[in-house]
Design a protein around this motif. Structure first.
Motif, PDB file in Angstrom:
ATOM      1  N   LEU A  50     -24.682 -11.180 -19.046  1.00 49.24           N
ATOM      2  CA  LEU A  50     -24.097 -10.760 -17.724  1.00 49.24           C
ATOM      3  C   LEU A  50     -24.354  -9.564 -17.164  1.00 49.24           C
ATOM      4  O   LEU A  50     -24.746  -8.495 -17.952  1.00 49.24           O
ATOM      5  CB  LEU A  50     -22.542 -10.732 -18.223  1.00 49.24           C
ATOM      6  N   SER A  51     -24.595  -9.517 -16.123  1.00 51.26           N
ATOM      7  CA  SER A  51     -24.852  -8.130 -15.354  1.00 51.26           C
ATOM      8  C   SER A  51     -23.529  -7.905 -14.712  1.00 51.26           C
ATOM      9  O   SER A  51     -22.648  -8.549 -14.694  1.00 51.26           O
ATOM     10  CB  SER A  51     -25.856  -8.431 -14.239  1.00 51.26           C
ATOM     11  N   GLY A  54     -22.994 -10.135 -11.822  1.00 48.36           N
ATOM     12  CA  GLY A  54     -22.950 -11.571 -12.485  1.00 48.36           C
ATOM     13  C   GLY A  54     -21.279 -11.732 -12.836  1.00 48.36           C
ATOM     14  O   GLY A  54     -20.834 -12.699 -12.446  1.00 48.36           O
ATOM     15  N   THR A  57     -19.243 -11.887  -9.869  1.00 43.38           N
ATOM     16  CA  THR A  57     -19.415 -13.548  -9.287  1.00 43.38           C
ATOM     17  C   THR A  57     -18.579 -14.336 -10.174  1.00 43.38           C
ATOM     18  O   THR A  57     -18.063 -15.265  -9.636  1.00 43.38           O
ATOM     19  CB  THR A  57     -20.695 -13.666  -9.170  1.00 43.38           C
ATOM     20  N   GLU A  58     -18.717 -14.329 -11.430  1.00 45.50           N
ATOM     21  CA  GLU A  58     -18.009 -15.103 -12.310  1.00 45.50           C
ATOM     22  C   GLU A  58     -16.643 -15.117 -12.282  1.00 45.50           C
ATOM     23  O   GLU A  58     -15.712 -15.961 -12.345  1.00 45.50           O
ATOM     24  CB  GLU A  58     -18.604 -14.894 -13.766  1.00 45.50           C
TER      25      GLU A  58
END
Length: 186
Positions: A50-51, A54, A57-58
């Motif tokens: 995970l960034s 990211g 977004t998730e």
């Protein structure tokens, strides 16, 4: 001189910020294994990198809007606003306007410490490194008993994005402080 060094540090920080929010900040793998005497079955339960973007977004896709918004706001919007205002302060000639802008940057700087808080949350998640559980289970099938061991292991690692984002936080803080002191003195 302090203004120039502070401004350069803020531009360098911005260069670290972009990969810091885009590259994986951590990875997590969780595996479950069942040992049946001389045989073993294994399956991956979680295999995720995970960034910061990211993660946002998730969270958004999972309809966790408040948490996603807070991470986006404190880890992306506030740092970009802060860097933009320092850049505007560098360009403006009016000393009074410069000081007002930098005073505002200093006040939101306290809020931008929330980006450090986000990194601390990721570090807390990383504390699960090498956590494992094992239990012995039995299945009774009339005359037969099957005994097996069920185990899980969680591994987590710091990603490259973590180091970029941490460097951004520290260099941005130093650059803003130097720039502000240079404006106050000159």
């Amino acid at each position: 001189m302090k203004q120039n060094i502070g401004f350069i540090l803020n531009i360098l920080a911005l260069g670290l910020f972009v990969p810091g929010i885009m590259l994986p900040i951590f990875s997590m793998n969780m595996e479950m294994q069942a040992d049946l005497g001389s045989s073993a079955l294994s399956t991956a339960l979680i295999d995720k990198e995970l960034s910061i973007l990211g993660t946002v977004t998730e969270l958004w896709n999972e309809q966790r809007y408040l948490v996603g918004f807070l991470i986006l706001f404190f880890s992306v919007v506030v740092p970009l606003l802060k860097t933009s205002l320092v850049t505007v302060a560098r360009i403006i000639r009016s000393q009074e306007t410069k000081q007002k802008l930098l005073s505002f940057v200093t006040s939101i700087g306290k809020w931008s410490m929330a980006d450090v808080f986000v990194v601390a949350i990721f570090l807390a998640v990383l504390s699960t490194d090498h956590a494992s559980t094992t239990s012995t289970e039995q299945i009774n099938m009339g005359l037969f008993k099957i005994t097996f061991e069920l185990s899980s292991q969680t591994l987590s690692n710091v990603g490259l994005g973590f180091w970029f984002f941490t460097a951004y936080c520290l260099i941005s803080l130093a650059g803003t402080q130097l720039f502000y002191r240079g404006v106050k003195q000159g």
